[in-house]
Design a protein around this motif. Structure first.
Motif, PDB file in Angstrom:
ATOM      1  N   GLY A  94      44.319  -1.169   7.398  1.00 25.74           N
ATOM      2  CA  GLY A  94      42.944  -1.279   6.936  1.00 25.74           C
ATOM      3  C   GLY A  94      42.328  -2.588   7.386  1.00 25.74           C
ATOM      4  N   PHE A  95      41.021  -2.706   7.157  1.00 25.81           N
ATOM      5  CA  PHE A  95      40.291  -3.875   7.609  1.00 25.81           C
ATOM      6  C   PHE A  95      39.298  -4.322   6.539  1.00 25.81           C
ATOM      7  N   ARG A  96      39.148  -5.625   6.434  1.00 27.11           N
ATOM      8  CA  ARG A  96      38.107  -6.214   5.596  1.00 27.11           C
ATOM      9  C   ARG A  96      37.111  -6.889   6.534  1.00 27.11           C
ATOM     10  N   PHE A  97      35.830  -6.516   6.444  1.00 30.32           N
ATOM     11  CA  PHE A  97      34.817  -6.963   7.387  1.00 30.32           C
ATOM     12  C   PHE A  97      34.047  -8.155   6.811  1.00 30.32           C
ATOM     13  N   ASP A  98      34.191  -9.286   7.464  1.00 27.82           N
ATOM     14  CA  ASP A  98      33.527 -10.510   7.039  1.00 27.82           C
ATOM     15  C   ASP A  98      32.019 -10.383   7.244  1.00 27.82           C
ATOM     16  N   LEU A  99      31.237 -10.833   6.241  1.00 27.37           N
ATOM     17  CA  LEU A  99      29.769 -10.801   6.318  1.00 27.37           C
ATOM     18  C   LEU A  99      29.279  -9.468   6.875  1.00 27.37           C
ATOM     19  N   ALA A 100      29.699  -8.403   6.233  1.00 30.61           N
ATOM     20  CA  ALA A 100      29.455  -7.065   6.773  1.00 30.61           C
ATOM     21  C   ALA A 100      27.984  -6.682   6.787  1.00 30.61           C
ATOM     22  N   ALA A 101      27.156  -7.324   5.974  1.00 29.80           N
ATOM     23  CA  ALA A 101      25.736  -6.995   6.000  1.00 29.80           C
ATOM     24  C   ALA A 101      25.138  -7.248   7.380  1.00 29.80           C
ATOM     25  N   SER A 102      25.679  -8.237   8.103  1.00 29.27           N
ATOM     26  CA  SER A 102      25.179  -8.515   9.458  1.00 29.27           C
ATOM     27  C   SER A 102      25.507  -7.395  10.429  1.00 29.27           C
ATOM     28  N   ASN A 122      40.161   7.080   8.039  1.00 31.00           N
ATOM     29  CA  ASN A 122      41.189   7.342   7.038  1.00 31.00           C
ATOM     30  C   ASN A 122      41.955   6.080   6.628  1.00 31.00           C
ATOM     31  N   LEU A 123      41.492   4.923   7.088  1.00 27.28           N
ATOM     32  CA  LEU A 123      42.110   3.665   6.697  1.00 27.28           C
ATOM     33  C   LEU A 123      41.311   3.034   5.556  1.00 27.28           C
ATOM     34  N   LYS A 124      41.839   1.978   4.995  1.00 29.16           N
ATOM     35  CA  LYS A 124      41.101   1.217   3.984  1.00 29.16           C
ATOM     36  C   LYS A 124      40.083   0.331   4.707  1.00 29.16           C
ATOM     37  N   LEU A 125      38.819   0.538   4.406  1.00 25.89           N
ATOM     38  CA  LEU A 125      37.732  -0.210   5.022  1.00 25.89           C
ATOM     39  C   LEU A 125      36.981  -0.937   3.919  1.00 25.89           C
ATOM     40  N   ILE A 126      37.017  -2.270   3.974  1.00 24.37           N
ATOM     41  CA  ILE A 126      36.473  -3.096   2.892  1.00 24.37           C
ATOM     42  C   ILE A 126      35.383  -3.994   3.459  1.00 24.37           C
ATOM     43  N   MET A 127      34.243  -4.010   2.780  1.00 27.15           N
ATOM     44  CA  MET A 127      33.107  -4.793   3.237  1.00 27.15           C
ATOM     45  C   MET A 127      32.885  -6.038   2.365  1.00 27.15           C
ATOM     46  N   GLU A 128      32.613  -7.156   3.033  1.00 28.61           N
ATOM     47  CA  GLU A 128      32.035  -8.291   2.316  1.00 28.61           C
ATOM     48  C   GLU A 128      30.518  -8.080   2.374  1.00 28.61           C
ATOM     49  N   PRO A 129      29.913  -7.645   1.281  1.00 24.60           N
ATOM     50  CA  PRO A 129      28.574  -7.038   1.365  1.00 24.60           C
ATOM     51  C   PRO A 129      27.420  -8.033   1.303  1.00 24.60           C
ATOM     52  N   ASN A 152      17.821 -11.996   5.782  1.00 24.51           N
ATOM     53  CA  ASN A 152      16.836 -11.535   4.817  1.00 24.51           C
ATOM     54  C   ASN A 152      17.423 -10.475   3.896  1.00 24.51           C
ATOM     55  N   LEU A 153      17.248 -10.658   2.584  1.00 28.80           N
ATOM     56  CA  LEU A 153      17.780  -9.727   1.588  1.00 28.80           C
ATOM     57  C   LEU A 153      19.262  -9.459   1.857  1.00 28.80           C
ATOM     58  N   GLY A 154      20.005 -10.536   1.952  1.00 26.38           N
ATOM     59  CA  GLY A 154      21.392 -10.426   2.405  1.00 26.38           C
ATOM     60  C   GLY A 154      22.381  -9.931   1.372  1.00 26.38           C
ATOM     61  N   TRP A 155      22.019  -9.924   0.075  1.00 27.20           N
ATOM     62  CA  TRP A 155      22.973  -9.459  -0.948  1.00 27.20           C
ATOM     63  C   TRP A 155      22.903  -7.937  -1.043  1.00 27.20           C
ATOM     64  N   ARG A 156      24.012  -7.226  -0.750  1.00 24.67           N
ATOM     65  CA  ARG A 156      24.009  -5.767  -0.671  1.00 24.67           C
ATOM     66  C   ARG A 156      25.213  -5.153  -1.365  1.00 24.67           C
ATOM     67  N   PRO A 162      33.004   5.767   2.852  1.00 25.97           N
ATOM     68  CA  PRO A 162      34.234   5.589   2.075  1.00 25.97           C
ATOM     69  C   PRO A 162      34.606   4.116   1.873  1.00 25.97           C
ATOM     70  N   PHE A 163      33.616   3.231   1.929  1.00 24.41           N
ATOM     71  CA  PHE A 163      33.899   1.805   1.981  1.00 24.41           C
ATOM     72  C   PHE A 163      34.156   1.211   0.599  1.00 24.41           C
ATOM     73  N   GLY A 164      35.163   0.338   0.534  1.00 26.25           N
ATOM     74  CA  GLY A 164      35.306  -0.551  -0.606  1.00 26.25           C
ATOM     75  C   GLY A 164      34.481  -1.798  -0.345  1.00 26.25           C
ATOM     76  N   GLU A 165      34.106  -2.495  -1.416  1.00 26.03           N
ATOM     77  CA  GLU A 165      33.287  -3.691  -1.256  1.00 26.03           C
ATOM     78  C   GLU A 165      33.744  -4.775  -2.218  1.00 26.03           C
ATOM     79  N   TRP A 166      33.750  -6.002  -1.738  1.00 22.50           N
ATOM     80  CA  TRP A 166      34.004  -7.139  -2.621  1.00 22.50           C
ATOM     81  C   TRP A 166      32.910  -7.175  -3.678  1.00 22.50           C
ATOM     82  N   ASN A 167      33.316  -7.316  -4.932  1.00 21.18           N
ATOM     83  CA  ASN A 167      32.370  -7.273  -6.047  1.00 21.18           C
ATOM     84  C   ASN A 167      32.155  -8.677  -6.611  1.00 21.18           C
TER      85      ASN A 167
END
Length: 876
Positions: A397-405, A431-438, A443-447, A454-459
């Motif tokens: 799986g992957f965790r995507f840094d600053l995924a809003a960009s 089918n892998l674990k896909l995690i976003m730093e949202p 502009n309006l960067g908090w998401r 199927p994305f997980g997101e840092w809360n």
């Protein structure tokens, strides 16, 4: 040129070995005038291309970049580097791609690209054939950048370690060969490569517990490893390391970036390095510095193999491997930065440019540039590299840094971005674990919560709520809080307000965390009220100023037993909230034993003991505070794993958000007096004590008793069952819920033996333990401090109740954290119990008209320690 063989494998960029002993090289540049493939060989070895290349010699007033224009294949000798460079003129552009077939190619071949074209910085075009560029698809890498003029495409000087020059000035004509990293070819055509590999663990989201760690920092100080394995991929794969992680009880390791990195220009100018690794140099190559010295000496292929072996070992031990990846920006930074790859290949295509000033780059990352994910080929490039790591390396799986960009179209975020659809629809990646730093800096960067399935997101809302409830609101005092029952209940239930957005999407998409690499550690949250980043060299201006932390009256470490008690209780309250909440918990490595970064909340450039975990305590012959916390966390993780209610993904979905359509049938809420909360209770910020019941379909139910006030509080539990406590944050300081109107004090021992006393003499770690304990005794490295040593304190580790004058005010305290002073901490256990009886009514209600718990308790009344979270299990 052997055109009949060209394109045999080359349908995408990259270097592809062919059956004739050669290779097809393909690179993308949509706006270049000419591209060359450069192959480097040592002078003292026969050239593989002698029969085809024309030798070039230095000619006065004729630079080599003009000479290479004349020949299809030519070579030159650079004596100062002891190297021969052979240049192959590529054909193109063909739909933006350039091609050439090498007659010979070999594993370990060192190569790069030179690209010629317009030099027009004001329009964002910066081609410079004097710069040897990395292959964006290269699987190996060698060397590093020197801070010198050769590294930059514009004319400049380096004076006292600082770059002087204008990025919009004339082109630099210094050859970068020998001053920059180069690509290394790796032949990985073996179709049987993964035969015999262990199965991927494929841990369901509902059972996942993520553990975020840095490959180097986790074992850099590990005494169980020989020096050559410390801080390496191999060190993380060592049997003792794996045993520790298994005993802890996590399921999935999230590794800070292990793709090849390069320090940002700012850090290089200040003599520092990027320890975290969020500055990618190549998206296909692993970071060489984390490999053993032996692997580095054998070359890029051996480095890559060490990564593969690490992943195999982790899989064999039952762990998933999640990679933190940084596709939002590259190490090249802004236009003033060096030219290593993308800038020299095709800056217009790879990077986002400002609409009103195309010579400048758009920056929503804070790192100088943003890759242009509106370009289909940039999306393809990212997907190709992700598939490579998943298929060839075995990543889960992957965790995507600053995924809003990564999800911005025309500068604005959209959950319907092509990149997100490409990830979803890919048969492997989807089918892998896909995690976003949202979030990002645009502009309006908090998401948070807006990426969809199927994305997980840092809360971050979970993080801030938990910290505020257990730290800053308590410090502010009664009636001054910002987080009440409604907000806490929402976070405990997987943040349905954020994640119940798609049919079937629910709590497991919420990656709950209290601490991560970016910010205070869990322990520092309880030791520092403000950040202390002075050693970062930025005048303490870097890092967040909003930490929701508390120092309990003393900034930094303290030997005061009363402060130590309060800090440990607060830390366990936060960990308990994390691991007993619905959703997917993520822990920061070291939090399970109290790791500290000395108040530094942004140690991205600290490759030293500030960020490296300390392990000496692990070999002490008697229980240390670190061991006690580790035991508590391990037991809590085991409880979570054993309870059925955390193994479901149906608590809250789109049809069962709090306040939307219908409540979940899997959770019930009660006030301490046993009644169901009314609407006014949910909005009462002073309502800080409540019961959460999780109902199981086929096993026993559990209760969470949240007591957020500084008084032992009586709770009337549901009368349809009998209940027993199985875990409490108060156990860390010697208490747990008591049946009736008093908490239960746990017995303590002055000395507790550890596993080190029971190691057989013939064990491989027996000598290590003996040596470590002798060293600790000689250096006085570990001080076993009794939690309570003051002359008049009780023999228990009970948390003290509020003072009498606080009780008369309804539980309000004088503003000291957790409502006590040092002299109050000396009260004995009987005072605690008596106060609990007299104040149970006051603290169990918010509205005055609510009935209180009877003074004569029945079988359903239990008293929870002040400021604690406890888990109760149904009996029978």
């Amino acid at each position: 040129m052997r055109n009949p063989k060209l394109h045999r494998y080359a349908t995408r960029p990259g270097l592809y070995f062919t059956d004739d002993g050669g290779a097809d090289a393909v690179v993308r540049s949509e706006t270049a005038d000419q591209v060359w493939l450069s192959v480097l060989e040592p002078i003292d070895q026969p050239s593989a291309f002698f029969g085809e290349s024309v030798r070039l010699f230095d000619t006065p007033n004729v630079p080599f970049v003009r000479q290479i224009q004349e020949f299809a294949v030519c070579s030159r000798v650079i004596e100062s580097l002891y190297v021969r460079e052979t240049l192959f003129r590529m054909q193109g552009p063909n739909y933006g791609l350039w091609y050439v077939h090498l007659p010979k190619a070999w594993d370990g071949m060192r190569y790069g690209y030179r690209v010629d074209g317009a030099w027009d910085p004001k329009h964002g075009v910066r081609f410079n054939p004097y710069k040897l560029l990395l292959d964006p698809y290269g699987k190996g890498i060698d060397g590093s950048m020197e801070l010198c003029p050769a590294a930059f495409s514009y004319d400049c000087d380096v004076v006292d370690g600082k770059v002087k020059g204008s990025a919009f000035g004339p082109m630099n004509t210094i050859d970068s060969l020998g001053h920059m990293p180069i690509s290394v070819a790796i032949d990985d055509r073996d179709s049987k490569k993964h035969e015999g590999d262990p199965d991927h663990p494929h841990v369901p989201w509902s059972k996942t517990v993520i553990y975020e760690l840095h490959v180097k920092g986790f074992t850099a100080n590990a005494p169980w490893l020989p020096e050559e394995l410390r801080g390496t991929y191999a060190g993380l794969a060592h049997p003792i390391t794996l045993s520790y992680l298994q005993n802890l009880g996590v399921t999935s390791l999230e590794l800070l970036p292990i793709q090849a990195k390069q320090d940002e220009l700012f850090l290089q100018e200040h003599g520092r390095s990027n320890y975290w690794g969020y500055s990618t140099l190549n998206y296909f190559s692993p970071e060489p510095s984390y490999a053993t010295k032996a692997a580095r000496e054998r070359g890029a292929g051996a480095v890559r193999q060490e990564v593969i072996d690490m992943v195999r070992a982790l899989h064999e031990a039952g762990f998933e491997v999640i990679m933190d990846v940084v596709y939002n920006h590259t190490c090249e930074g802004g236009v003033e930065g060096p030219t290593t790859c993308w800038r020299g290949l095709d800056s217009i295509s790879y990077y986002r440019h400002q609409k009103d000033n195309v010579g400048r780059l758009e920056d929503t990352t804070g790192c100088g540039n943003s890759l242009d994910f509106t370009n289909t080929h940039v999306i393809t490039f990212a997907i190709d590299s992700l598939r490579y790591w998943a298929k060839r390396i075995g990543i889960d799986g992957f965790r995507f840094d600053l995924a809003a960009s990564l999800a911005r179209l025309d500068g604005e975020f959209t959950r319907h971005h092509p990149f997100l659809y490409a990830l979803r629809s890919d048969l492997l990646l989807g089918n892998l674990k896909l995690i976003m730093e949202p979030w990002d800096l645009g502009n309006l960067g908090w998401r948070t919560g807006q990426f969809g399935s199927p994305f997980g997101e840092w809360n971050d809302r979970f993080r801030d709520t938990t910290r505020t409830f257990w730290l800053t609101d308590v410090e502010a005092g009664h009636g001054s809080g910002r987080v009440g029952m409604q907000e806490m209940a929402t976070r405990l239930c997987g943040s349905a307000d954020l994640f119940a957005t798609d049919p079937g999407r629910g709590a497991s998409s919420s990656i709950n965390y209290v601490a991560c690499h970016d910010g205070f550690t869990l322990t520092d949250l309880t030791q520092y009220a403000v950040k202390h980043n002075e050693v970062n060299g930025e005048n303490n201006n870097d890092g967040s100023n909003v930490n929701h932390s508390a120092n309990f009256g003393v900034e930094g470490p303290s030997d005061d037993p009363a402060i130590t008690l309060k800090r440990e209780r607060a830390a366990m309250n936060m960990l308990g909230t994390l691991l007993l909440s619905l959703g997917t918990p993520m822990m920061l490595a070291g939090d399970e034993f109290g790791n500290s970064q000395h108040g530094n909340n942004n140690p991205y450039s600290q490759d030293n003991d500030i960020t490296w975990l300390t392990w000496d305590w692990l070999y002490a012959p008697e229980k240390t505070p670190q061991m006690n916390r580790l035991d508590t966390v391990s037991r809590l993780l085991s409880l979570r794993r054993s309870l059925d209610m955390f193994h479901h993904e149906d608590f809250f979905t789109r049809l069962s958000q709090l306040g939307l359509l219908k409540p979940s049938s899997r959770v019930q809420w009660f006030l301490p007096n046993g009644t169901t909360p009314m609407e006014r209770d949910w909005f009462d910020l002073g309502m800080r004590s409540f019961t959460m019941r999780l109902l199981s379909n086929n096993e026993v139910d559990v209760l969470l008793l949240v007591n957020g006030v500084n008084e032992d509080t009586a709770f009337r539990l549901p009368s349809d069952s009998e209940w027993t406590p199985v875990w409490s944050s108060a156990e860390s300081t010697g208490q747990r819920p008591g049946h009736g109107l008093a908490v239960e004090d746990l017995p303590t021992e002055d000395s507790q033996s550890t596993w080190t006393r029971n190691v057989p003499p013939d064990s491989s770690v027996h000598y290590l333990i003996k040596r470590m304990q002798e060293r600790m005794a000689a250096d006085d490295a570990i001080h076993l401090v009794s939690m309570v040593e003051t002359e008049n304190e009780s023999s228990t580790l009970a948390m003290p109740a509020a003072r009498d004058d606080d009780a008369r005010d309804g539980g309000a305290h004088d503003g000291s954290v957790y409502g006590t002073s040092a002299r109050d901490d000396a009260r004995d256990a009987s005072a605690v119990k008596g106060k609990a009886q007299s104040q149970a009514q006051t603290q169990s209600q918010s509205p005055a008209e609510q009935p209180a718990v009877a003074e004569q308790p029945d079988d359903n009344v239990w008293t929870a320690p002040a400021l604690s979270i406890s888990l109760m299990k149904q009996v029978g």
